[in-house]
Design a protein around this motif. Structure first.
Motif, short mmCIF file in Angstrom:
data_model
loop_
_atom_site.label_atom_id
_atom_site.label_comp_id
_atom_site.label_asym_id
_atom_site.label_seq_id
_atom_site.Cartn_x
_atom_site.Cartn_y
_atom_site.Cartn_z
N ALA A 660 4.18 9.15 0.61
CA ALA A 660 3.25 10.23 0.28
C ALA A 660 2.86 10.17 -1.20
O ALA A 660 1.70 10.42 -1.57
CB ALA A 660 3.87 11.58 0.62
N VAL A 661 3.83 9.83 -2.08
CA VAL A 661 3.52 9.70 -3.51
C VAL A 661 2.56 8.52 -3.72
O VAL A 661 1.54 8.63 -4.40
CB VAL A 661 4.82 9.49 -4.34
CG1 VAL A 661 4.48 9.07 -5.78
CG2 VAL A 661 5.64 10.76 -4.34
N CYS A 662 2.90 7.39 -3.12
CA CYS A 662 2.04 6.20 -3.29
C CYS A 662 0.63 6.48 -2.77
O CYS A 662 -0.36 6.02 -3.33
CB CYS A 662 2.64 5.00 -2.56
SG CYS A 662 4.14 4.40 -3.36
N ALA A 663 0.55 7.25 -1.67
CA ALA A 663 -0.77 7.53 -1.08
C ALA A 663 -1.68 8.25 -2.08
O ALA A 663 -2.87 7.97 -2.16
CB ALA A 663 -0.62 8.36 0.19
N LYS A 667 -5.13 6.39 -2.88
CA LYS A 667 -6.43 7.00 -2.56
C LYS A 667 -7.25 7.16 -3.84
O LYS A 667 -8.46 6.93 -3.85
CB LYS A 667 -6.24 8.38 -1.91
CG LYS A 667 -5.50 8.38 -0.58
CD LYS A 667 -6.37 7.88 0.56
CE LYS A 667 -5.89 8.25 1.93
NZ LYS A 667 -4.60 7.76 2.35
N SER A 668 -6.58 7.56 -4.92
CA SER A 668 -7.31 7.78 -6.19
C SER A 668 -7.86 6.46 -6.71
O SER A 668 -9.01 6.38 -7.14
CB SER A 668 -6.40 8.40 -7.24
OG SER A 668 -5.76 9.53 -6.69
N VAL A 669 -7.03 5.41 -6.67
CA VAL A 669 -7.49 4.10 -7.17
C VAL A 669 -8.70 3.63 -6.36
O VAL A 669 -9.70 3.16 -6.90
CB VAL A 669 -6.35 3.04 -7.07
CG1 VAL A 669 -6.88 1.65 -7.39
CG2 VAL A 669 -5.23 3.38 -8.03
N LYS A 670 -8.60 3.79 -5.03
CA LYS A 670 -9.71 3.32 -4.17
C LYS A 670 -11.00 4.06 -4.48
O LYS A 670 -12.08 3.48 -4.42
CB LYS A 670 -9.35 3.55 -2.70
CG LYS A 670 -8.57 2.43 -2.08
CD LYS A 670 -8.36 2.67 -0.60
CE LYS A 670 -7.72 1.47 0.06
NZ LYS A 670 -7.09 1.80 1.33
N THR A 671 -10.90 5.37 -4.74
CA THR A 671 -12.12 6.16 -4.97
C THR A 671 -12.64 5.96 -6.39
O THR A 671 -13.83 5.78 -6.62
CB THR A 671 -11.83 7.66 -4.73
OG1 THR A 671 -11.19 7.79 -3.48
CG2 THR A 671 -13.11 8.47 -4.71
N ASP A 701 2.13 -2.04 -1.51
CA ASP A 701 0.71 -1.88 -1.14
C ASP A 701 -0.09 -1.28 -2.30
O ASP A 701 -1.23 -1.66 -2.55
CB ASP A 701 0.58 -1.00 0.11
CG ASP A 701 1.22 -1.67 1.33
OD1 ASP A 701 1.30 -2.93 1.33
OD2 ASP A 701 1.66 -0.97 2.25
N LEU A 702 0.55 -0.34 -3.02
CA LEU A 702 -0.13 0.27 -4.17
C LEU A 702 -0.28 -0.77 -5.29
O LEU A 702 -1.33 -0.87 -5.94
CB LEU A 702 0.66 1.50 -4.64
CG LEU A 702 0.13 2.23 -5.87
CD1 LEU A 702 -1.35 2.56 -5.75
CD2 LEU A 702 0.92 3.54 -6.09
N THR A 703 0.77 -1.57 -5.50
CA THR A 703 0.68 -2.65 -6.51
C THR A 703 -0.49 -3.57 -6.15
O THR A 703 -1.24 -4.00 -7.03
CB THR A 703 2.01 -3.45 -6.55
OG1 THR A 703 3.08 -2.53 -6.78
CG2 THR A 703 1.98 -4.51 -7.62
N ARG A 704 -0.63 -3.87 -4.85
CA ARG A 704 -1.74 -4.76 -4.44
C ARG A 704 -3.10 -4.16 -4.82
O ARG A 704 -3.98 -4.86 -5.32
CB ARG A 704 -1.66 -5.00 -2.93
CG ARG A 704 -2.68 -5.99 -2.45
CD ARG A 704 -2.59 -6.31 -0.98
NE ARG A 704 -3.32 -5.36 -0.17
CZ ARG A 704 -2.79 -4.58 0.76
NH1 ARG A 704 -1.50 -4.63 1.00
NH2 ARG A 704 -3.53 -3.75 1.45
N GLN A 705 -3.27 -2.84 -4.58
CA GLN A 705 -4.53 -2.18 -4.95
C GLN A 705 -4.79 -2.34 -6.45
O GLN A 705 -5.91 -2.61 -6.88
CB GLN A 705 -4.44 -0.67 -4.67
CG GLN A 705 -4.66 -0.28 -3.24
CD GLN A 705 -6.08 -0.59 -2.79
OE1 GLN A 705 -7.02 -0.58 -3.58
NE2 GLN A 705 -6.24 -0.91 -1.53
N SER A 748 4.06 -6.72 3.36
CA SER A 748 3.33 -6.21 2.19
C SER A 748 3.46 -7.17 1.00
O SER A 748 2.53 -7.34 0.22
CB SER A 748 3.86 -4.84 1.79
OG SER A 748 3.63 -3.92 2.83
N PHE A 749 4.64 -7.82 0.87
CA PHE A 749 4.85 -8.75 -0.23
C PHE A 749 3.90 -9.95 -0.10
O PHE A 749 3.28 -10.39 -1.08
CB PHE A 749 6.32 -9.22 -0.21
CG PHE A 749 6.66 -10.21 -1.30
CD1 PHE A 749 6.58 -9.85 -2.64
CD2 PHE A 749 7.07 -11.50 -0.98
CE1 PHE A 749 6.91 -10.77 -3.64
CE2 PHE A 749 7.40 -12.42 -1.97
CZ PHE A 749 7.31 -12.05 -3.31
#
Length: 919
Positions: A660-663, A667-671, A701-705, A748-749
């Motif tokens: 939930a924290v990563c989300a 979401k913010s990075v994507k937008t 996944d967040l690192t990938r973004q 994910s890695f």
């Protein structure tokens, strides 16, 4: 026969499979000709006879060229006599024999067997063979029915298809009178008539001219009164009038309209008796005529009244009493008719269109009434008795109705909206019609004092309808002032939760640039309903997305002011929760609040470049330069960052909280994309700490973004590089401890590594990165049983191999250990991996061939050397052949995929089976 016995009766599935495979091969062997006839002998059981007939059909349909011309005649007469024998025997064997003879006819007409159909009719009409007339008649009808069906599925080359279709068309002259005579004879048994109707259904699919089968189609209408023949007669009529060619025969179609209208008494009677099948069948006929021929029938101006009567008959079917799909299944068939009719009317030139609109606008207003009625829910008690499948069908049905209403707006425009409000007024109050706002207040009061179920359902339906109108409202913003009060009032009612929230979200998305005047009001009402906890979790999330769309169109200072008032209560709650000892109930509360923030940030986007150049006429232009200063989302994230870290420190063990924290950040990075820049270094640091303590897939996944968006920017390269190296080394230690329990982390890695190779291969030049170890992890991951993980790993290798030329550490590891990769890929192809992954393995081989050609030739040779690798079913010759084929294809990837598929089937012993044919 022993293999057949195993196939049908042996309980052991292994034996069944072996038998199936052996029989598949037997069918195509040259000996099949001999054993087919033997298996058909009368002393065999039907399953064995059936196999004999099937083998004959396989030989004739697929291996026709093996049959010498001088044997055509004897084959034909043998089949005729077998069909005569079986005409009073097993039905399934008879059908297969008929299909075999049909296949022979298609291969020999028109040259080698002219007048094939006429000869079939003659042979079966002759007395003799000790077979009674009725059985012979049914066998002939079976043969005539399968002939066009066999043509539709046959493998004839294109030029032959044209010739044979023409020949069959000419043969209709022998079939049509026979069918008519059998259908009209008073003494024809029901079974014969039913077979005649099936036969007609089969032939009309060949596009035989409708005017030539007109008499037969009229006979089908007469057969509709016989319950035994009803279903087959419906099929025959529907097939005949839906043939593309049938619209040429205007006079025939005009004569059919009164026949359809004459079914209305039978339809009404069926509705009264609750006979759903009859309603469904008659409705299909009316809709097929209307949908396929509305243009033709509209153009026959002299007959406008009979077409209008047909339209009204279809309207009756749309509004058929009862709830779909429990008490009726008919109304859903009619919806596409209304689209078709509207398209045809709107396609006429304006003066003609005006005349049609005069007749049909009132019909469409009536349609809206009917659809709103059909979309209403049944009573709670009745609805509770429905199965989940029925509820789901009803949900889809309401979406279809909502789409139909949306389409009807194109034609009826604003008049329809005011019509809806009036309707709402009439239904919900008995006084003079007030304005919509008072009306809604009054309605809401009534609903609380007197929770009359119909009011709630009607309001729900009207809400969905307004939601369907959102795009239309964007073009007619003046209507917002009447619509919004209705929607905001409904937000406070738990019974209207789904419809009101989804409608508000659609309006905020489609009309955001027209909403600033209403923003304060929308935010205030939304806050109130969120605090009162009127809505379930998923509706709260949608509501936050709606507010994100809404705020995006406001000036930055207004966004910040609204965000402050909207988020503060949640932040205070989160601060309280962060101090508590973790337990299941405060976990849910934390995830809920984090989810609200994620959903808000998903849609809050102040860059105004979304719709302005959607037509492609000009390159995207930002309508206004982005406002100076940090993005409002970043301002909020920076304010709550310390609090989120505090929550994390207590919940690091819980993957759902971490997710939930990563989300929120993902979401913010994507937008925000590059506007997220000010957060990069602190988020990278937090992610590194999180992942080092307890590795979880969501952090990768967040690192990938982040790598995707910021790795190529000089300013942000250092923190991203440090984060990438840290998560890589932590994951390598996960691999050392045993990665099998963490397929999600491995997946994910691999995706992260692939993204890094794509966006910033320089990351792999670093001294601190153990490239060799990452490569070995990839080879381990290729052997995981989880298909998604293997897919991501193949992607990693296809991104890595092109860099052999420009990233020395990668070139070194491929030279040293590329053979291990080739072995792992061959192992997967040889049967170690799911067949669904073969395309991905082929991509890796293709990439190896393109970027390491000379090495691949050596590796393939060495890897395929050991006997029994990659499969004991493969010969050395087949392996050599595979290597040569792969090494030859350096341009055509599609071809490499085919070679791999072929080879994997050989390795698995599936080559040449039906199973493989579906692959």
């Amino acid at each position: 026969p022993t293999a057949l016995h195993q196939l049908y009766y042996d309980p052991n599935i292994e034996n069944k499979n072996l038998a199936q495979k052996w029989l598949m091969q037997a069918q195509v062997s040259p000996q099949a000709w001999q054993f087919c006839w033997a298996l058909l002998s009368p002393d065999k059981v039907p399953e064995i006879q059936y196999f004999g007939a099937s083998a004959l059909h396989t030989k004739i349909s697929r291996y026709w060229s093996d049959i010498p011309t001088d044997q055509y005649e004897s084959l034909k007469s043998q089949l005729f006599s077998q069909i005569a024998c079986f005409s009073s025997g097993s039905k399934m064997v008879l059908t297969r024999l008929c299909v075999a003879l049909a296949s022979l006819a298609l291969n020999t007409m028109p040259e080698a067997w002219p007048g094939a159909v006429a000869e079939m009719v003659r042979v079966f009409q002759e007395e003799g063979g000790g077979v009674d007339g009725r059985a012979r008649c049914l066998a002939l009808l079976e043969l005539l029915t399968v002939l066009p069906e066999e043509f539709q599925t046959s493998r004839l080359p294109q030029y032959r298809k044209g010739q044979v279709r023409g020949a069959l068309g000419r043969e209709w002259g022998s079939v049509c009178p026979l069918l008519q005579q059998l259908l009209r004879r008073a003494d024809s048994p029901g079974a014969v008539k039913a077979r005649v109707l099936r036969c007609l259904s089969s032939w009309v699919l060949l596009d035989v001219p409708l005017n030539e089968s007109e008499g037969l189609v009229h006979d089908c209408f007469s057969a509709l009164s016989d319950p035994e023949l009803f279903d087959t007669a419906v099929e025959a009529v529907v097939n005949a009038i839906s043939q593309p060619d049938s619209q040429r025969y205007v006079n025939t179609l005009l004569k059919l309209v009164p026949r359809v209208l004459a079914l209305q008494d039978q339809l009404r009677e069926a509705v009264q008796n609750g006979d759903m099948e009859t309603c469904h069948g008659i409705c299909r006929i009316a809709v097929t005529l209307g949908e396929n021929h509305s243009r033709t029938l509209l153009e026959q101006v002299d007959h406008w009244q009979s077409f209008l009567a047909l339209v009204n008959m279809i309207m009756f079917c749309t509004g058929i009493p009862g709830h779909y799909p429990v008490n009726e299944t008919t109304s859903s068939l009619t919806l596409t008719f209304w689209y078709t009719l509207q398209d045809e009317i709107m396609s006429f030139e304006s003066d003609k269109q005006a005349v049609y609109l005069q007749v049909y606008r009132p019909v469409y207003f009536q349609l809206v009434d009917v659809l709103l009625h059909k979309a209403q829910f049944p009573s709670d008690q009745e609805y509770a008795s429905w199965s989940s499948d029925e509820k789901e069908q009803f949900r889809i049905y309401r979406v279809d109705i909502s789409d139909t209403l949306m389409y009807v707006y194109e034609m009826l425009g604003a008049e329809l909206l005011s019509n809806l409000y009036d309707k709402l007024g009439r239904l919900l109050t008995n006084t003079e019609q007030p304005t919509s706002w008072q009306l809604w207040k009054k309605f809401d009061k009534n609903m609380h004092n007197n929770p009359n179920i119909n009011n709630v359902q009607l309001a729900d339906t009207v809400m969905f309808t307004i939601g369907a109108l959102a795009e239309w409202l964007a073009d007619h913003p003046v209507m917002l002032s009447s619509v919004l009060p209705l929607v905001l009032q409904a937000l406070g009612n738990p019974d209207l939760s789904v419809s009101s929230v989804s409608t508000l979200k659609k309006i905020c998305r489609e009309c955001k640039y027209d909403l600033p005047p209403y923003a304060t009001n929308i935010v205030a009402v939304s806050q109130e309903v969120l605090i009162k906890q009127i809505h379930k979790t998923s509706q709260c999330m949608w509501l936050m997305q709606a507010l994100g769309f809404l705020l995006s169109a406001l000036p930055v200072e207004d966004i910040l002011r609204n965000l402050h008032s909207l988020i503060t209560p949640y932040i205070q709650q989160l601060e309280k929760l962060a101090d508590e000892t973790p337990n299941p109930s405060n976990k849910l509360a934390i995830i809920h609040i984090l989810g609200l923030l994620s959903n808000l940030f998903t849609t809050l986007d102040i860059s105004k470049q979304d719709d302005e150049s959607a037509d492609g006429s000009a390159p995207p232009v930002k309508a206004t330069p982005p406002p100076p200063g940090p993005n409002p989302v970043v301002v909020v994230l920076q304010q709550v960052f310390a609090l989120i870290q505090k929550v994390l420190s207590k919940w690091l063990n819980d993957s759902q909280v971490v997710e939930a924290v990563c989300a929120i950040f993902e979401k913010s990075v994507k937008t925000l994309l590059h506007d997220f820049a000010p957060m990069v270094s602190q988020l990278s640091e937090m992610l590194g700490q999180m992942y080092s303590t307890i590795p979880q897939a969501s952090a990768l996944d967040l690192t990938r973004q982040m790598v995707h968006i910021f790795a190529s920017e000089t300013d942000h390269f250092p923190p991203i590089k440090a984060l990438f190296e840290l998560v890589t080394s932590v994951t390598l230690s996960v691999f050392q401890q045993g990665p099998r329990d963490h397929p999600d982390i491995v997946d994910s890695f691999m995706q992260l590594q692939a993204q890094a190779l794509k966006r910033k291969p320089d990351l792999f030049l670093s001294e601190s990165l153990d490239v060799k170890a990452v490569f070995h992890c990839g080879i381990l991951s290729l052997k995981f049983p989880e298909a998604p993980t293997v897919k991501s790993t193949c992607l990693f290798f296809t991104e890595l191999l092109p860099h052999c030329s420009d990233v020395p550490p990668l070139a070194r590891v491929v030279q040293e250990d590329g053979k291990l990769l080739v072995q792992a890929v061959l192992e997967g192809i040889g049967g170690g991996a799911s067949r669904s992954l073969m395309d991905q393995f082929a991509e890796v081989l293709f990439s190896l061939n393109k970027h390491c050609f000379s090495l691949l030739a050596v590796w393939l040779k060495e890897a395929l050397q050991p006997p029994g690798f990659p499969s004991s079913r493969i010969t050395t010759e087949q392996k050599d052949n595979f290597s040569q084929q792969i090494l030859r294809e350096r341009v055509n990837k599609r071809r490499v995929k085919d070679i791999v598929k072929e080879f994997t089937l050989l390795c698995r012993g599936l080559h040449g089976t039906e199973y493989a044919a579906e692959y």
